[in-house]
Structure formats: C-alpha cells, structure tokens
Design a protein around this motif. Sequence first.
Motif, short mmCIF file in Angstrom:
data_model
loop_
_atom_site.label_atom_id
_atom_site.label_comp_id
_atom_site.label_asym_id
_atom_site.label_seq_id
_atom_site.Cartn_x
_atom_site.Cartn_y
_atom_site.Cartn_z
N LEU A 206 0.84 -1.19 0.00
CA LEU A 206 0.00 0.00 0.00
C LEU A 206 0.88 1.24 0.00
CD1 LEU A 206 -2.74 -1.01 2.60
CD2 LEU A 206 -2.92 -0.99 0.11
N ALA A 207 0.77 2.06 -1.00
CA ALA A 207 1.53 3.29 -1.12
C ALA A 207 0.63 4.46 -0.77
CB ALA A 207 2.10 3.45 -2.53
N ALA A 208 1.01 5.25 0.25
CA ALA A 208 0.24 6.43 0.64
C ALA A 208 0.66 7.61 -0.22
CB ALA A 208 0.48 6.74 2.12
N ILE A 209 -0.29 8.21 -0.91
CA ILE A 209 -0.03 9.32 -1.82
C ILE A 209 -0.69 10.58 -1.28
CG2 ILE A 209 -0.24 10.16 -4.19
CD1 ILE A 209 1.54 7.71 -3.90
N ASN A 210 0.08 11.64 -1.19
CA ASN A 210 -0.43 12.94 -0.74
C ASN A 210 -0.94 13.70 -1.96
OD1 ASN A 210 -1.00 15.37 0.41
ND2 ASN A 210 1.06 15.77 1.18
N LEU A 211 -2.24 13.83 -2.10
CA LEU A 211 -2.84 14.48 -3.26
C LEU A 211 -2.75 16.00 -3.20
CD1 LEU A 211 -6.05 12.31 -3.75
CD2 LEU A 211 -3.88 12.18 -4.98
N ASP A 212 -2.36 16.54 -2.02
CA ASP A 212 -2.19 17.99 -1.93
C ASP A 212 -0.97 18.46 -2.70
OD1 ASP A 212 -4.44 18.26 -0.38
OD2 ASP A 212 -3.33 18.08 1.51
N GLU A 213 -0.02 17.55 -2.96
CA GLU A 213 1.16 17.91 -3.73
C GLU A 213 0.88 17.76 -5.22
OE1 GLU A 213 3.93 19.10 -2.50
OE2 GLU A 213 3.28 18.94 -0.41
N LEU A 214 1.54 18.57 -6.02
CA LEU A 214 1.35 18.55 -7.46
C LEU A 214 1.74 17.19 -8.02
CD1 LEU A 214 0.56 20.17 -9.97
CD2 LEU A 214 2.97 20.87 -10.19
N GLY A 215 0.78 16.53 -8.70
CA GLY A 215 1.06 15.23 -9.28
C GLY A 215 1.01 14.10 -8.28
N GLY A 216 0.78 14.41 -7.01
CA GLY A 216 0.76 13.36 -5.99
C GLY A 216 2.14 13.00 -5.52
N LYS A 217 2.33 12.83 -4.23
CA LYS A 217 3.65 12.53 -3.68
C LYS A 217 3.53 11.35 -2.73
CE LYS A 217 5.30 14.85 -0.30
NZ LYS A 217 5.80 15.93 0.56
N ARG A 218 4.46 10.41 -2.85
CA ARG A 218 4.47 9.24 -1.98
C ARG A 218 4.80 9.67 -0.56
NH1 ARG A 218 5.02 3.70 -3.07
NH2 ARG A 218 5.77 2.48 -1.32
N ASN A 219 4.07 9.12 0.40
CA ASN A 219 4.21 9.51 1.79
C ASN A 219 4.80 8.34 2.59
OD1 ASN A 219 4.00 10.67 4.29
ND2 ASN A 219 1.80 10.35 4.49
N ASP A 220 6.03 8.50 3.04
CA ASP A 220 6.68 7.48 3.86
C ASP A 220 6.30 7.74 5.32
OD1 ASP A 220 8.30 5.72 5.19
OD2 ASP A 220 10.06 6.10 3.96
N VAL A 221 5.39 6.93 5.84
CA VAL A 221 4.85 7.16 7.18
C VAL A 221 5.94 7.01 8.24
CG1 VAL A 221 3.14 6.40 8.86
CG2 VAL A 221 2.58 6.40 6.43
N GLY A 222 6.81 6.03 8.08
CA GLY A 222 7.87 5.81 9.07
C GLY A 222 8.79 7.00 9.19
N THR A 223 9.26 7.50 8.05
CA THR A 223 10.16 8.66 8.07
C THR A 223 9.45 9.89 8.60
OG1 THR A 223 11.35 7.76 6.17
CG2 THR A 223 11.67 10.08 6.66
N THR A 224 8.20 10.09 8.18
CA THR A 224 7.44 11.26 8.64
C THR A 224 7.25 11.23 10.14
OG1 THR A 224 6.27 11.28 6.52
CG2 THR A 224 5.31 12.54 8.32
N THR A 225 6.89 10.07 10.68
CA THR A 225 6.68 9.96 12.12
C THR A 225 7.97 10.17 12.89
OG1 THR A 225 4.87 8.38 11.71
CG2 THR A 225 5.80 8.45 13.94
N ALA A 226 9.06 9.59 12.41
CA ALA A 226 10.35 9.76 13.09
C ALA A 226 10.77 11.23 13.09
CB ALA A 226 11.41 8.91 12.40
N MET A 227 10.56 11.92 11.96
CA MET A 227 10.91 13.34 11.89
C MET A 227 10.05 14.16 12.85
SD MET A 227 12.75 15.76 10.65
CE MET A 227 13.59 14.95 9.29
N ALA A 228 8.76 13.82 12.97
CA ALA A 228 7.88 14.54 13.90
C ALA A 228 8.35 14.37 15.34
CB ALA A 228 6.44 14.05 13.74
N TYR A 229 8.70 13.14 15.71
CA TYR A 229 9.23 12.90 17.05
C TYR A 229 10.50 13.71 17.28
CZ TYR A 229 6.31 9.05 18.81
OH TYR A 229 5.27 8.31 19.32
N PHE A 230 11.42 13.66 16.34
CA PHE A 230 12.72 14.29 16.49
C PHE A 230 12.59 15.81 16.65
CE2 PHE A 230 16.46 16.26 14.39
CZ PHE A 230 17.44 15.84 15.29
N LEU A 231 11.80 16.44 15.80
CA LEU A 231 11.66 17.89 15.86
C LEU A 231 10.97 18.32 17.15
CD1 LEU A 231 10.59 18.72 12.18
CD2 LEU A 231 12.84 18.94 13.21
N SER A 232 9.93 17.61 17.56
CA SER A 232 9.22 18.00 18.79
C SER A 232 10.10 17.84 20.02
CB SER A 232 7.95 17.18 18.93
OG SER A 232 8.25 15.79 19.02
#
Length: 461
Positions: free
Chosen positions: A161-187
């Motif tokens: 299952l590939a998560a695609i962000n439709l808000d981006e032009l042409g659609g962008k693949r969303n890596d949930v693991g990387t996104t979550t890790a980055m959110a933890y790290f920044l906070s």
Amino acid sequence: MDKIWLIIQREYLTRVRKKSFLVISLLAPLLLAGTTIAVSKLNSASGPDVVAVHDASGLQVAAHLTDTDEIHFVPATPGTLAQAQAAFEKAKPKQAALLSFPAGFGLDSAKGTQILAKGNVSLNRQNNIRKAVNKAIGELKMARSGLKQETIDNLQAKVDLAAINLDELGGKRNDVGTTTAMAYFLSILVYMFIFIYGVQVMRGVSEEKSNRIMEVMISSVKPFQLMMGKILGIAGVVLTQFALWLVLSWGITTVVMPLLLKNDKPTTTITTNGATVVRPAAPASSPAVAATSPAGDQAAVATPQPGHPFSIWSVLDGLPIGSIIGGFLFYFLGGYLLYSAMFAAIGSAVDDQTDAQQFMFPVTIPLILSYIVSINVIINGDPNGPLAFWLSMIPFTSPIAMVMRLPFGVPTWQLVLSGALLIVGFVGVTWVAARIYRVGILMYGKKVTYSELSKWMFYKG
C-alpha cells in the motif's frame, strides 16, 4: 535599541566564549556519531549469538532451525542433556544458550522446550529463539500435512500500500515511518531546548539579582530593555549552536560515516567440538543445523557481500524540507521567546533558586501537556483533525504541536494563522512578564505569592 543591542552582545559573547559552550557545540555531534559508529562496529564484529541445540525429540527439529542475523544454531554435544550441558558450560568461545528439545516433545503439544544459559536470558534473545523454533515447527507440520512452503506463500496476499499525498502537485508518496520519526525528532528538540535555555534565562536573572548587579544596570537601562536583551542574546547563542551542529552533522553523515560504514560485514569464527565454522554476520540462506561435518557440526563458509554507502539525507527524500526547516526555526524561536519571558519574570521575582520551583510548575504545564497530547493526537491520531488544529493555534502549545505536524504537511493558511497568533501571544506574554520583571528585580527579602505577582502587574511607574 542601542542599549538592547549592547545587552544582546554582552549576553551572547559571554556565553559563546565559555569553554563549556565550545565543548558542547563541537564535541556533541562528534560524540554522538562516534557512539553510533562504535555500537554498529561492536554489534557487527561480535556476530550472531551462538546457540547450541540438543534434540532428543526424534523429530529432527534441529535440522529445520534456520540462522538469522541474531542467532546462529550449532549442534550440541551428542548424548544426554547433562552431557550437552557440561559441554556447553566449557565451550570456547562462550555460547549464548543451550536449546533443548526433550524426548516427549511433539508437534501438536510442543511443550518442554528449555533455554539453558549462564545467568538470565534477555527478552530479545528469547524472542529471537522463539521465532526460529516456531518457524521450524511450522515447517514440520506443513511437511506432515503434505503442504509446501511455496504453496503457502502463493496463497498469502502481500499487498504493497503506497500512501499518496494528493495535496502535492502530481501526488507525492508519503513514507509514514520517516514522517513519524521526523515529527518525534523535531518536537523533542523544541521541547528540550525551550526548557534548557529558558531555565538559563531564569538562572541568569536570578544570579544577577542576588549579586545586586541589577541595581547598577537599572541605573542605565530600562527593565524591559534589560529583559529583552538577555532573552535575545541567549537566542543568538541557541542559533549559533544549531548552526554548528548542522554543519558538523552534515559533514559527519555525508563524509565520515560513509567511509567508516561502507566496509563489508565481518566474518565470525566459531569453534565447536574441534570443528571451525567461519560465518558472516549476515543470515545464512540454508538451514543452520541441517548439514553437518563428520564431527557433528555445521561447516558453513560464506562470502560477505559489499555494503551500500550510508547517507542519512537519502532518508529525508520526499519530505517538505523547506517548510520543515523554516517552520522549525520560527516555532522554536517563537516558543523560546514566549516561555523565556515567563522564565525571566520568575527569575526576577525570587531570591533563591529553590523558591523558583513553585512558579516553574504552572509555566511548564502547557509545554509538557502539549508534548504528551500531541503524540497521541497528531502522531497516533489524525494530524489534520480538529484537536490537532487547535493545539497548533494556541500560542502556548503551538511550538510543539505545529512542529510535530510539519512533516505531515500543513496548509499554508494554518501556518500563517498559527504564526500570527504565536507572535501576538509572545507580545502579550512579554508585556505581562515585563510588568512583573520591573518590580521583581528590585524586590528583596520578601516571600512572593501569586497574589503578589498579580499586584505587580498594575503598579504604576
């Protein structure tokens, strides 16, 4: 503004010239990278845990045990369990555990299996052995029923299952693991540094008040100018430290670590019952105990495969890096300025550091709750839900909540609205803190209460 600038220079130069600042700024990334590399090297050099297998079940369970990255199975000394245990205790090099399948062991009632070891067996090691045993028992059951592993694999559905962000032009693949890790790290960065440098502001004000330096400084500058100069000067120290860490981290992750981690995986030499087994740290592709030497041990020789260059920046591909960096700096500085104003007011109100604890608790509650609630609402819930939205709008919680939302993508209008509210909140909190600050820095020997602080806000002059 000239006087505020002079105070900023004093606070900035006083701190950046300290040896402790240079040590933390220059050595912290090096120590972190060195620790990471050392742990990686030690783990790869030690190789997998060697587990001896004593199989008295008559079902040849040991022949179906497959090596993994963490576990390497070898046959135990033939004979009774007592003889295998005696040989296990004398084995050189030391073996991690002795796995025993008793004579009454059966596929339908798989009971009686034991893991014998010198000392306690770690939970991670038990889980690794348990997975290997369960897999071996499953293979034996399939063989008894006439099924093949290939048939089972073909019947199982493996959907990517590939998560695609439709808000981006042409659609962008969303890596949930990387996104979550980055959110933890920044906070965590925002949470930690607001605390560290906010407390520095409070202690600096409190120390200058106790040393009566304030009385001399107030004769030349206004209390508000002094407070703002101190807060902005320490903010410059924070940005300098961030810049140094960013440059050093970039150099380490793009130059140093690829050179140190690109080597092939090392081999591990294991000697059991007179037979020498040379194995790479990678998992074997064939069963570990199925093929044995005349002495009863496996002789597995494998050629290590070359590794791939390590680069942490490749992991960040696909994230909105521009908005993350810009938003992080803005909300970090906004949150720092807002909370540092309150910490400065606390430092001016108390004569002793111990008295500051009663006032720090209500100030830090929004910061602590915003981190705890944001994890459950944003990371484990809906990052664009109504509660996540309001958390990222309230000035006291937005520095952490909005930073945690940035990797998931935030609409521009929400960023603008949240940033404007944070600026308004900072101005309002600074005004209140300045009213307390101008009275508190010249107040000595009086036990301050919350009602007394509220009166200071309305003193004239």
